[in-house]
Enzyme design. Structure first.
Site, PDB file in Angstrom:
ATOM      1  N   ARG A 132       1.149  -1.562  -0.193  1.00  0.00           N
ATOM      2  CA  ARG A 132       0.033  -0.027  -0.091  1.00  0.00           C
ATOM      3  C   ARG A 132       1.336   1.480   0.484  1.00  0.00           C
ATOM      4  NH1 ARG A 132      -5.186   1.853   3.681  1.00  0.00           N
ATOM      5  NH2 ARG A 132      -5.744   0.281   1.880  1.00  0.00           N
TER       6      ARG A 132
ATOM      7  N   HIS B  99      -7.327   1.268  -6.329  1.00  0.00           N
ATOM      8  CA  HIS B  99      -7.443  -0.151  -5.229  1.00  0.00           C
ATOM      9  C   HIS B  99      -7.806  -0.676  -6.083  1.00  0.00           C
ATOM     10  CE1 HIS B  99      -7.917  -1.237  -1.398  1.00  0.00           C
ATOM     11  NE2 HIS B  99      -8.383  -0.300  -0.356  1.00  0.00           N
TER      12      HIS B  99
ATOM     13  N   GLN C 291      -9.682  -4.167  -3.531  1.00  0.00           N
ATOM     14  CA  GLN C 291     -11.009  -3.523  -2.939  1.00  0.00           C
ATOM     15  C   GLN C 291     -12.213  -3.903  -4.207  1.00  0.00           C
ATOM     16  OE1 GLN C 291     -12.352  -1.504   0.337  1.00  0.00           O
ATOM     17  NE2 GLN C 291     -14.423  -2.100  -1.018  1.00  0.00           N
TER      18      GLN C 291
ATOM     19  N   ASP D 170     -17.518   7.140  -1.637  1.00  0.00           N
ATOM     20  CA  ASP D 170     -16.254   7.254  -0.737  1.00  0.00           C
ATOM     21  C   ASP D 170     -15.456   8.692  -0.425  1.00  0.00           C
ATOM     22  OD1 ASP D 170     -13.203   5.877   0.290  1.00  0.00           O
ATOM     23  OD2 ASP D 170     -12.666   5.946  -2.284  1.00  0.00           O
TER      24      ASP D 170
ATOM     25  N   CYS E 211     -16.497   1.303   0.612  1.00  0.00           N
ATOM     26  CA  CYS E 211     -15.279   0.785   0.497  1.00  0.00           C
ATOM     27  C   CYS E 211     -14.906   0.873   2.182  1.00  0.00           C
ATOM     28  CB  CYS E 211     -14.045   0.885   0.206  1.00  0.00           C
ATOM     29  SG  CYS E 211     -13.427   2.669   0.482  1.00  0.00           S
TER      30      CYS E 211
ATOM     31  N   ARG F 117     -13.474  -8.328   1.276  1.00  0.00           N
ATOM     32  CA  ARG F 117     -11.759  -8.183   1.367  1.00  0.00           C
ATOM     33  C   ARG F 117     -10.936  -9.386   1.861  1.00  0.00           C
ATOM     34  NH1 ARG F 117     -10.264  -2.978   1.223  1.00  0.00           N
ATOM     35  NH2 ARG F 117      -8.820  -3.718   0.468  1.00  0.00           N
TER      36      ARG F 117
HETATM   37  N1   CP Z   1     -10.904   0.206   1.767  1.00  0.00           N
HETATM   38  C1   CP Z   1      -9.480  -0.161   2.887  1.00  0.00           C
HETATM   39  O1   CP Z   1      -8.640   0.157   1.782  1.00  0.00           O
HETATM   40  O2   CP Z   1      -9.922  -0.446   3.985  1.00  0.00           O
HETATM   41  P1   CP Z   1      -8.771  -0.055   5.198  1.00  0.00           P
HETATM   42  O3   CP Z   1      -8.029   1.376   4.073  1.00  0.00           O
HETATM   43  O4   CP Z   1      -8.706  -0.139   6.297  1.00  0.00           O
HETATM   44  O5   CP Z   1      -7.372  -0.688   4.479  1.00  0.00           O
END
Ligand code: CP
Length: 348
Positions: free
Chosen positions: A117, A144, A147, A241, A282, A310
């Site tokens: 990430r 992402h 996701q 979002d 998300c 997820r």
């Molecule tokens: N949706 C998502 O990626 O959540 P986090 O930032 O908690 O990983």
């Protein structure tokens, strides 16, 4: 004594594939991953998951905080018999004392797959360029994709009885985030209608629109970009979002005042979307900002199924990306090594 030059089992693998964006995968390949997700979710429900990642290590690099991505990847590795290692920038040398190239190559000698990430897409792409094991994009400033595998699966679980994925109208209300782009690409690839409702100032860049329209030309999907919130009518799924993310703190006030109240997903907006439309997000959600708590807790909301998926997605990705790279040793090979090491240890 003759020593092997490398004990790594994962070098020069012809099947090496990364998961940086869904655009790198065909619709059939994404469908295969969704099918695998279904099987692994069923197996988990029966507490009967095959140990398809046994003895393997997932290296997880996080330049940004995470709840779902971190926990789901770690749980997925454990459930499948393997191990996940959390690496934050303050724990490793990435980008500071060590280049992407060296980090990617070193991690590849010790771990079987890498998830990162990162703040910038170039970082995860750079790791992938030099790694000799699969690299998964666990979120970057542009995309992402993991996701979105969870989102597509959640859509399948909640499909209206007379529809398939390509019949859906998915409406993303709000900022052109990394979830917005990834959903735009995946939905148009699957032939859906994808609407992005957003104030002009924060609309999707032309590069995204080109990708999505190219997808539509192949799939028969449709892309609608508008600032008119009334276009939410006729949506099967409404998605929200955050209005601002890491690195956008300086724009926070202008963003909030531009999006609120017109682009907040409220119960009233969900009514306008359609009698059967469902709500996805998300997470994490800023209550009362991009959506209300009432919508999140309503019967239309599938946000916690989406969050659980997820884990479903991460299990499938770990298996899909690594299963061709591991050959199980035959019994004779295993016995030969055990005997040789055992004989040596007996002499100590
Ligand atoms: N949706 C998502 O990626 O959540 P986090 O930032 O908690 O990983």
């Amino acid at each position: 004594m003759k020593l092997p030059s490398s004990s790594a089992t994962n070098l020069n693998k012809p099947n090496l594939r990364h998961f940086l964006k869904t655009q790198d995968y065909t619709k059939q390949e994404l469908t295969d991953i969704l099918a695998l997700m279904g099987m692994l979710k069923d197996a988990r429900r029966d507490n009967a998951l095959p140990q398809l990642f046994a003895g393997k290590t997932l290296a997880m690099i996080f330049e940004q905080p995470s709840t779902r991505t971190r926990v789901s990847f770690e749980a997925a590795a454990t459930l499948l018999g393997g191990h996940a290692q959390f690496l934050s920038p303050k724990d490793i040398h990435l980008g500071a004392k060590e280049s992407l190239e060296d980090t990617g190559r070193v991690l590849s000698r010790m771990a079987d797959i890498i998830m990162a990430r990162v703040d910038h897409h170039d970082t995860v792409a750079g790791l992938a360029e030099h790694a000799t094991v699969p690299v998964i994009n666990g979120l970057c400033d542009w995309l992402h994709p993991t996701q979105i595998m969870a989102d597509l699966f959640t859509m399948l679980e909640h499909l209206p009885s007379n529809k398939q994925l390509s019949d859906l109208t998915v409406t993303f209300v709000g900022d052109a985030t990394n979830v917005c782009s990834s959903l735009m690409f995946a939905c148009t690839k699957f032939g859906m209608t994808y609407k992005h409702i957003c104030p002009e100032r924060f609309k999707a860049p032309a590069k995204w629109v080109d990708i999505a329209e190219t997808n539509c030309a192949v799939s028969g999907g449709k892309l609608v970009l508008t600032d008119d919130i009334n276009q939410v009518a006729g949506s099967d799924i409404v998605v929200a979002d955050s209005f601002y993310w890491f690195g956008q703190e300086e724009e926070k006030e202008i963003r909030l005042s531009t999006f609120i109240p017109e682009y907040v997903v409220t119960q009233e907006l969900m009514e306008k979307a359609g009698p059967e439309s469902i709500f996805m997000h998300c997470l994490p959600a800023n209550d009362q900002r991009e959506c209300t708590r009432e919508v999140m807790e309503s019967d239309r909301s599938v946000i916690f199924d989406e969050a659980e998926n997820r884990l479903t997605a991460q299990m499938a990705l770990l298996v899909y990306l690594t299963h061709k790279n591991f050959s199980q040793p035959d019994e004779a090979t295993r016995a030969r090594h055990q005997e040789k090491i055992g004989d040596f240890l007996a002499t100590l």
